[in-house]
Design an enzyme around this catalytic site. Structure first.
Site, PDB file in Angstrom:
ATOM      1  N   TYR A 168      -4.409   7.662   8.613  1.00  0.00           N
ATOM      2  CA  TYR A 168      -4.330   7.032   7.279  1.00  0.00           C
ATOM      3  C   TYR A 168      -4.876   8.017   6.241  1.00  0.00           C
ATOM      4  CZ  TYR A 168      -4.944   4.048   3.243  1.00  0.00           C
ATOM      5  OH  TYR A 168      -4.879   3.544   1.966  1.00  0.00           O
ATOM      6  N   ARG A 187       9.929  -7.814   1.658  1.00  0.00           N
ATOM      7  CA  ARG A 187      10.062  -9.277   1.716  1.00  0.00           C
ATOM      8  C   ARG A 187      10.778  -9.798   0.467  1.00  0.00           C
ATOM      9  NH1 ARG A 187       3.836 -10.137   3.235  1.00  0.00           N
ATOM     10  NH2 ARG A 187       3.744  -8.272   1.953  1.00  0.00           N
ATOM     11  N   ASN A 230       3.527   2.779  -5.027  1.00  0.00           N
ATOM     12  CA  ASN A 230       2.394   2.010  -4.521  1.00  0.00           C
ATOM     13  C   ASN A 230       2.570   1.556  -3.071  1.00  0.00           C
ATOM     14  OD1 ASN A 230       0.141  -0.156  -4.772  1.00  0.00           O
ATOM     15  ND2 ASN A 230       2.000  -1.356  -4.372  1.00  0.00           N
ATOM     16  N   PRO A 287      -7.994   4.326  -5.514  1.00  0.00           N
ATOM     17  CA  PRO A 287      -8.951   3.220  -5.465  1.00  0.00           C
ATOM     18  C   PRO A 287      -9.843   3.269  -4.232  1.00  0.00           C
ATOM     19  CG  PRO A 287      -6.664   2.438  -5.683  1.00  0.00           C
ATOM     20  CD  PRO A 287      -6.623   3.866  -5.249  1.00  0.00           C
TER      21      PRO A 287
HETATM   22  P1  NDP Z   1      -1.008  -4.868   0.284  1.00  0.00           P
HETATM   23  O1  NDP Z   1      -0.880  -4.928   1.756  1.00  0.00           O
HETATM   24  O2  NDP Z   1      -1.526  -6.066  -0.428  1.00  0.00           O
HETATM   25  O3  NDP Z   1       0.393  -4.445  -0.359  1.00  0.00           O
HETATM   26  C1  NDP Z   1       1.159  -3.409   0.198  1.00  0.00           C
HETATM   27  C2  NDP Z   1       2.557  -3.460  -0.377  1.00  0.00           C
HETATM   28  O4  NDP Z   1       3.308  -2.375   0.178  1.00  0.00           O
HETATM   29  C3  NDP Z   1       3.288  -4.746  -0.054  1.00  0.00           C
HETATM   30  O5  NDP Z   1       3.972  -5.192  -1.185  1.00  0.00           O
HETATM   31  C4  NDP Z   1       4.268  -4.320   1.030  1.00  0.00           C
HETATM   32  O6  NDP Z   1       5.458  -5.092   0.923  1.00  0.00           O
HETATM   33  C5  NDP Z   1       4.556  -2.877   0.613  1.00  0.00           C
HETATM   34  N1  NDP Z   1       5.113  -2.081   1.696  1.00  0.00           N
HETATM   35  C6  NDP Z   1       4.532  -1.748   2.875  1.00  0.00           C
HETATM   36  N2  NDP Z   1       5.391  -1.057   3.628  1.00  0.00           N
HETATM   37  C7  NDP Z   1       6.553  -0.966   2.910  1.00  0.00           C
HETATM   38  C8  NDP Z   1       7.814  -0.380   3.165  1.00  0.00           C
HETATM   39  N3  NDP Z   1       8.078   0.257   4.307  1.00  0.00           N
HETATM   40  N4  NDP Z   1       8.780  -0.481   2.215  1.00  0.00           N
HETATM   41  C9  NDP Z   1       8.530  -1.127   1.050  1.00  0.00           C
HETATM   42  N5  NDP Z   1       7.351  -1.693   0.753  1.00  0.00           N
HETATM   43  C10 NDP Z   1       6.367  -1.621   1.686  1.00  0.00           C
HETATM   44  O7  NDP Z   1      -1.939  -3.595  -0.001  1.00  0.00           O
HETATM   45  P2  NDP Z   1      -2.538  -2.984  -1.367  1.00  0.00           P
HETATM   46  O8  NDP Z   1      -1.936  -3.603  -2.553  1.00  0.00           O
HETATM   47  O9  NDP Z   1      -4.002  -2.981  -1.238  1.00  0.00           O
HETATM   48  O10 NDP Z   1      -2.067  -1.467  -1.215  1.00  0.00           O
HETATM   49  C11 NDP Z   1      -1.169  -0.835  -2.096  1.00  0.00           C
HETATM   50  C12 NDP Z   1      -1.376   0.666  -2.000  1.00  0.00           C
HETATM   51  O11 NDP Z   1      -2.705   0.994  -2.356  1.00  0.00           O
HETATM   52  C13 NDP Z   1      -1.155   1.249  -0.610  1.00  0.00           C
HETATM   53  O12 NDP Z   1      -0.527   2.518  -0.767  1.00  0.00           O
HETATM   54  C14 NDP Z   1      -2.579   1.437  -0.067  1.00  0.00           C
HETATM   55  O13 NDP Z   1      -2.644   2.463   0.888  1.00  0.00           O
HETATM   56  C15 NDP Z   1      -3.311   1.789  -1.338  1.00  0.00           C
HETATM   57  N6  NDP Z   1      -4.768   1.538  -1.350  1.00  0.00           N
HETATM   58  C16 NDP Z   1      -5.276   0.314  -1.047  1.00  0.00           C
HETATM   59  C17 NDP Z   1      -6.652   0.102  -1.122  1.00  0.00           C
HETATM   60  C18 NDP Z   1      -7.299  -1.188  -0.779  1.00  0.00           C
HETATM   61  O14 NDP Z   1      -8.526  -1.207  -0.505  1.00  0.00           O
HETATM   62  N7  NDP Z   1      -6.601  -2.321  -0.819  1.00  0.00           N
HETATM   63  C19 NDP Z   1      -7.556   1.189  -1.557  1.00  0.00           C
HETATM   64  C20 NDP Z   1      -6.882   2.429  -1.829  1.00  0.00           C
HETATM   65  C21 NDP Z   1      -5.548   2.593  -1.749  1.00  0.00           C
HETATM   66  P3  NDP Z   1       6.375  -5.624   2.124  1.00  0.00           P
HETATM   67  O15 NDP Z   1       5.467  -5.886   3.289  1.00  0.00           O
HETATM   68  O16 NDP Z   1       7.027  -6.842   1.560  1.00  0.00           O
HETATM   69  O17 NDP Z   1       7.334  -4.516   2.367  1.00  0.00           O
HETATM   70  C1  8X3 Z   2      -7.927   2.080   1.392  1.00  0.00           C
HETATM   71  C2  8X3 Z   2      -9.405   2.209   1.273  1.00  0.00           C
HETATM   72  O1  8X3 Z   2     -11.537   2.903   2.483  1.00  0.00           O
HETATM   73  O2  8X3 Z   2      -9.937   1.577   3.744  1.00  0.00           O
HETATM   74  O3  8X3 Z   2      -7.273   3.257   1.096  1.00  0.00           O
HETATM   75  O4  8X3 Z   2      -9.490   3.874   3.271  1.00  0.00           O
HETATM   76  S1  8X3 Z   2     -10.110   2.669   2.771  1.00  0.00           S
END
Ligand code: NDP
Ligand code: 8X3
Length: 252
Positions: A153, A35, A87, A183
């Site tokens: 996932y 985005r 990330n 996390p």
């Molecule tokens: P969000 O959904 O808030 O953020 C995800 C980010 O990834 C967005 O900025 C999105 O941007 C980007 N993204 C997704 N697909 C693409 C793509 N194809 N190309 C480029 N950018 C992409 O989630 P989180 O911040 O929570 O998650 C970040 C990471 O942490 C992920 O890898 C997630 O699996 C991991 N995680 C999250 C946890 C949680 O509980 N929240 C726990 C453990 C791990 P845009 O849509 O603009 O492309």
């Molecule tokens: C994101 C945390 O517990 O939904 O990775 O898998 S969980």
């Protein structure tokens, strides 16, 4: 000294919080996500508030040619990348294996696994040239233990774990650190994305306990980058105090 930090998935959640945290500490940031308008807003916020620069690099990490083209064309003065935060990622759906959507599986594997590989492969030459660097891969508690309906996932995050271990070995000769940060539950847009806009289902995930915030995770990631050059946190799991792992919670 000011560093260059490349953060994928910086339009939301951990990525946006990391961009702000590193900028606050005086580091220039390359911010990625699909985005573009959100990236521009973040760039403005960073440059208005901190004495650093931000470079917007909108691309889809799962599209190999887009990734390679964008990174190969990074301006000369941004190429000395010190830190890469892999990330960008997502979960789509939470269904039994036999009921899950195959398109969702493809998107998760393409983004969480292949995206991380493409971006790392494209950024590494800049680090190798400097004979230093630090790659931080976002895994999850789902990289350590599978849970019901987590199937693909979890598999994508187990892959992040395996890639991090193997990258760490292969990068030894280049003096490049590899840290996997895992996390537990953090309230970001993650669950809204996972449940495809169903905010009620998403909110329910965080009921009865205090989840991590994006800033909590960004602080931990930032900390991993502050240690002396000879010290590397290889693997780090960070959870809310009411969460033990991917399965066990103490909810009120
Ligand atoms: P969000 O959904 O808030 O953020 C995800 C980010 O990834 C967005 O900025 C999105 O941007 C980007 N993204 C997704 N697909 C693409 C793509 N194809 N190309 C480029 N950018 C992409 O989630 P989180 O911040 O929570 O998650 C970040 C990471 O942490 C992920 O890898 C997630 O699996 C991991 N995680 C999250 C946890 C949680 O509980 N929240 C726990 C453990 C791990 P845009 O849509 O603009 O492309
Ligand atoms: C994101 C945390 O517990 O939904 O990775 O898998 S969980």
């Amino acid at each position: 000294m000011s560093k260059i930090v490349f953060i994928t998935g910086a339009t939301s959640g951990f990525g946006a919080a990391c961009a702000l945290r590193f900028a606050e500490e005086g580091h220039n940031v390359i911010i990625n996500g699909r985005r573009a308008s959100r990236l521009e807003e973040l760039q403005k916020r960073i440059e208005d508030n901190f004495s650093v620069r931000a470079l917007c690099l909108p691309f889809d990490v799962s599209k190999r040619s887009e990734v390679l083209k964008a990174i190969q064309h990074i301006p000369e003065d941004w190429r000395a990348i010190d830190i890469l935060v892999n990330n960008a990622g997502l979960a789509l759906g939470r269904s039994y294996f036999d009921e899950a959507d195959i398109d969702d599986w493809d998107t998760m594997l393409d983004t969480n696994v292949k995206g991380l590989l493409y971006v790392s492969k494209a950024v590494l030459p800049f680090m190798i040239e400097q004979h230093k660097g630090h790659i931080i891969n976002l895994g999850s508690v789902a990289a350590k233990q599978v849970y019901e309906k987590g199937n693909v996932y979890c598999a994508s995050k187990f892959a992040v774990e395996a890639i991090s271990q193997s990258m760490r070995i292969d990068m030894l000769r280049h003096n490049i650190k590899v840290t996997a940060v895992h996390p537990g539950a953090a309230e970001t847009e993650f669950s809204v994305v996972r449940f495809k806009g169903d905010t009620e289902q998403a909110d329910a995930i965080y009921k009865g306990f205090k989840p991590l915030t994006a800033k909590d995770v960004a602080d931990v990631i930032y900390y991993c980058t502050t240690l002396p050059g000879h010290v590397c946190i290889n693997d780090l799991v960070v959870c809310p105090v009411q969460q033990a792992d991917g399965i066990y919670f103490h909810k009120k």
